[in-house]
Design a protein around this motif. Sequence first.
Motif, PDB file in Angstrom:
ATOM      1  N   PRO A   1      -6.516   7.886  -5.103  1.00 22.85           N
ATOM      2  CA  PRO A   1      -6.660   6.933  -3.996  1.00 22.85           C
ATOM      3  C   PRO A   1      -7.302   5.607  -4.410  1.00 22.85           C
ATOM      4  O   PRO A   1      -7.154   4.615  -3.691  1.00 22.85           O
ATOM      5  CB  PRO A   1      -7.529   7.688  -2.971  1.00 22.85           C
ATOM      6  CG  PRO A   1      -8.201   8.769  -3.755  1.00 22.85           C
ATOM      7  CD  PRO A   1      -7.259   9.143  -4.847  1.00 22.85           C
TER       8      PRO A   1
ATOM      9  N   HIS B   1       0.840   6.776  -6.850  1.00 21.85           N
ATOM     10  CA  HIS B   1      -0.404   7.439  -7.263  1.00 21.85           C
ATOM     11  C   HIS B   1      -0.920   8.319  -6.121  1.00 21.85           C
ATOM     12  O   HIS B   1      -1.980   8.045  -5.544  1.00 21.85           O
ATOM     13  CB  HIS B   1      -1.458   6.405  -7.643  1.00 21.85           C
ATOM     14  CG  HIS B   1      -0.980   5.365  -8.610  1.00 21.85           C
ATOM     15  ND1 HIS B   1      -0.872   5.600  -9.963  1.00 21.85           N
ATOM     16  CD2 HIS B   1      -0.561   4.083  -8.401  1.00 21.85           C
ATOM     17  CE1 HIS B   1      -0.431   4.501 -10.564  1.00 21.85           C
ATOM     18  NE2 HIS B   1      -0.223   3.577  -9.638  1.00 21.85           N
ATOM     19  N   PRO B   2      -0.212   9.390  -5.783  1.00 19.20           N
ATOM     20  CA  PRO B   2      -0.606  10.202  -4.620  1.00 19.20           C
ATOM     21  C   PRO B   2      -1.963  10.881  -4.773  1.00 19.20           C
ATOM     22  O   PRO B   2      -2.635  11.148  -3.779  1.00 19.20           O
ATOM     23  CB  PRO B   2       0.525  11.228  -4.502  1.00 19.20           C
ATOM     24  CG  PRO B   2       1.125  11.290  -5.871  1.00 19.20           C
ATOM     25  CD  PRO B   2       0.998   9.910  -6.432  1.00 19.20           C
TER      26      PRO B   2
ATOM     27  N   LYS C   1      -9.417   3.847   5.528  1.00 15.62           N
ATOM     28  CA  LYS C   1      -8.361   4.409   6.366  1.00 15.62           C
ATOM     29  C   LYS C   1      -8.524   3.963   7.813  1.00 15.62           C
ATOM     30  O   LYS C   1      -7.547   3.666   8.500  1.00 15.62           O
ATOM     31  CB  LYS C   1      -8.379   5.941   6.287  1.00 15.62           C
ATOM     32  CG  LYS C   1      -7.995   6.492   4.921  1.00 15.62           C
ATOM     33  CD  LYS C   1      -8.051   8.015   4.924  1.00 15.62           C
ATOM     34  CE  LYS C   1      -7.682   8.580   3.555  1.00 15.62           C
ATOM     35  NZ  LYS C   1      -7.765  10.057   3.524  1.00 15.62           N
TER      36      LYS C   1
ATOM     37  N   LYS D   1       0.735   4.203  -2.819  1.00 14.35           N
ATOM     38  CA  LYS D   1       0.452   5.601  -2.485  1.00 14.35           C
ATOM     39  C   LYS D   1       1.524   6.528  -3.045  1.00 14.35           C
ATOM     40  O   LYS D   1       1.218   7.635  -3.507  1.00 14.35           O
ATOM     41  CB  LYS D   1       0.346   5.766  -0.967  1.00 14.35           C
ATOM     42  CG  LYS D   1      -0.933   5.209  -0.365  1.00 14.35           C
ATOM     43  CD  LYS D   1      -0.992   5.480   1.125  1.00 14.35           C
ATOM     44  CE  LYS D   1      -2.302   4.974   1.715  1.00 14.35           C
ATOM     45  NZ  LYS D   1      -2.414   5.246   3.173  1.00 14.35           N
ATOM     46  N   GLU D   2       2.770   6.078  -2.994  1.00 13.83           N
ATOM     47  CA  GLU D   2       3.852   6.888  -3.562  1.00 13.83           C
ATOM     48  C   GLU D   2       3.723   7.010  -5.079  1.00 13.83           C
ATOM     49  O   GLU D   2       4.001   8.058  -5.657  1.00 13.83           O
ATOM     50  CB  GLU D   2       5.202   6.276  -3.200  1.00 13.83           C
ATOM     51  CG  GLU D   2       5.561   6.389  -1.722  1.00 13.83           C
ATOM     52  CD  GLU D   2       6.921   5.777  -1.410  1.00 13.83           C
ATOM     53  OE1 GLU D   2       7.598   5.337  -2.377  1.00 13.83           O
ATOM     54  OE2 GLU D   2       7.305   5.734  -0.224  1.00 13.83           O
TER      55      GLU D   2
ATOM     56  N   VAL E   1       0.835  -1.203   0.000  1.00 15.23           N
ATOM     57  CA  VAL E   1       0.000   0.000   0.000  1.00 15.23           C
ATOM     58  C   VAL E   1       0.871   1.255   0.000  1.00 15.23           C
ATOM     59  O   VAL E   1       0.586   2.225  -0.716  1.00 15.23           O
ATOM     60  CB  VAL E   1      -0.953  -0.002   1.213  1.00 15.23           C
ATOM     61  CG1 VAL E   1      -1.656   1.349   1.351  1.00 15.23           C
ATOM     62  CG2 VAL E   1      -1.981  -1.119   1.080  1.00 15.23           C
TER      63      VAL E   1
ATOM     64  N   TRP F   1      -4.828   2.750  -4.712  1.00  8.45           N
ATOM     65  CA  TRP F   1      -4.031   2.362  -3.547  1.00  8.45           C
ATOM     66  C   TRP F   1      -4.302   0.917  -3.109  1.00  8.45           C
ATOM     67  O   TRP F   1      -3.629   0.425  -2.221  1.00  8.45           O
ATOM     68  CB  TRP F   1      -4.320   3.294  -2.376  1.00  8.45           C
ATOM     69  CG  TRP F   1      -3.856   4.704  -2.628  1.00  8.45           C
ATOM     70  CD1 TRP F   1      -3.138   5.163  -3.698  1.00  8.45           C
ATOM     71  CD2 TRP F   1      -4.089   5.831  -1.790  1.00  8.45           C
ATOM     72  NE1 TRP F   1      -2.913   6.506  -3.590  1.00  8.45           N
ATOM     73  CE2 TRP F   1      -3.479   6.957  -2.415  1.00  8.45           C
ATOM     74  CE3 TRP F   1      -4.754   6.031  -0.588  1.00  8.45           C
ATOM     75  CZ2 TRP F   1      -3.527   8.232  -1.882  1.00  8.45           C
ATOM     76  CZ3 TRP F   1      -4.797   7.302  -0.048  1.00  8.45           C
ATOM     77  CH2 TRP F   1      -4.183   8.393  -0.690  1.00  8.45           C
TER      78      TRP F   1
END
Length: 570
Positions: free
Chosen positions: A177, A173-174, A350, A170-171, A166, A180
């Motif tokens: 979301p 596709h900042p 989250k 995230k790095e 994950v 992710w």
Amino acid sequence: MKNGAGCLTVFGGVFFLAGLGIFIWGLLSSYDVWRAQSWQPVDAKITSLELVTSTGDNSTSYGVKGSYQYLYQGNTHQSNQINFYPGTDNIGSYQKDLHRKLQRARNNHQSVTAYVNPNEPSESVLDRTMRWGMLGFQSIFLFVFGGVGLGIMLWSRWGAKALQEVGALKESHPEEPWLWRKEWQGQYFKNTTKNAFKFIAFFAVIWNLISLPATIAVIHEGNLLREPLKLLVFLFTLVGLIMIGVAVLYYLRDKKYGESKVELQQTPLAIGGKSSGSVIINSDISQQEVMLTLSCQRVVRRRTGKETRTTTTIIWQDDQRLQAKQTQQNEYRVDFNVNIPEGLPESSDKNPSNKIEWVLKVEQKQKGPDLKLMIELPAFVVAHRLDDEPLTEDLFSHADDSQETAKGGDWRYLGIVESYNNYGKEYYFKPFRHKGLGIATFLFGLIFTSIGVGIFIADTSWLFLIAFGGIGLLVLLIGVNVMLFRSRIITSSGVLHCRKGAIIPKTYRFNIAEIDDIVRDSNMSSGDKRYYHVAVKTTAGKKEVIAKHLLNSNDVDDFIAQLKSDIGYR
């Protein structure tokens, strides 16, 4: 991260070894019992005997201590091994019964039978009974402590790897979301009922491995009428058998439809915009019409004491029937468009204890296992896909406008019996329309009620009677209401009659001048299903439900439109 995973592995290992150790200790006693079955019986004289008691945590446990002498092959031996279960326990009445039996023989100056190991004459035992209840109790430690420990160890290793993946996504596709999660990469999304089958099958196995030894022990020990509390064990066995049945159903469904999936034209679903996609059903289906339901739901997990409860709340839901077309042998395709209103929450995990999920459910009644697919889809606000035009009421439609458009609601799918009489047009909602929901609710309430009543009979505990019995009775009555509720609605020009109820129906009459509106509402959901009711709002400010436990919002809206047309409401 590695240190955290290592600590969890050690922590889980402690639980696992503890559960395994207690179970092995129980197996050693069982092995000694099996070994003693071939030992030689001889007469023995009890020299001392004592019933040991230990009190703690509002319970008393018992054990038997003593010594005895016996003669074997011309030699006198003395032993203090009464049985193969040292210490004290309160698993059944074994210890007290054994002490009573030996004490009676000692008081009457009678000999007892000792069983001597012919290979080691100094080793003997007075009672070589296999205690299945004790073995079942010790197996609980293996499956609870050992299972929890093994689960923690496996999760720590898997969780560390998943967190690394994950983090990398995230790095990469900042600002996206929906990318992710590994399973959301690309345009195809798999059916998740396979995971449901695995979970239910695993839970059913654990449940039965825990409950069946206890049931066998209760049957073996007997005294069910003298100790009615033991009968509660059979309720857990019943639940275990029901779980096995559900697991088999999920297996058959997964075997038939498990490879089905959803293809989105653009990922993700656009909140406040339009999205298109197709459901690909990899199996033969008997009908061309399929029900699609898209839900936005909040899944909350709360921990209260030692219990963890999961509550699913449907935030928004819409459904529609669509036509499936065959693309090749054993493959059908259902194309759809969907317009999602603005202001709904985005997909989010989250906080694992408070997740937002968007789930597409695909259903159709079939011979054998019904078609039922559950696919979790990503849904986010995507700026360049926001729709400036007002949304239509029918959120689903065929993706190709040249094809037949999707069907709107049809009240005939609500299971209504339509007829005519001297008073006008009649719509009858029969009882037992939701047998599965009603029976499940009824059984759940019956189990809770039985626990409360059983403990009250055995221990005269008003607290358990009120807590378990009261809650169980309430749930039981809800189940009865779901099964037996019926409604008979009669319409004529300017008048609506309704006779409704579960046990004792009541009759209501509404003139058109008294009706402010006829509306659809919902205050009940079960799992991923929202149940609706139809209510008449009067000009006096009252609201009376005339039909309830209805599925599919568009069908309910169509029925309301039909009622308004019948009575001439504008």
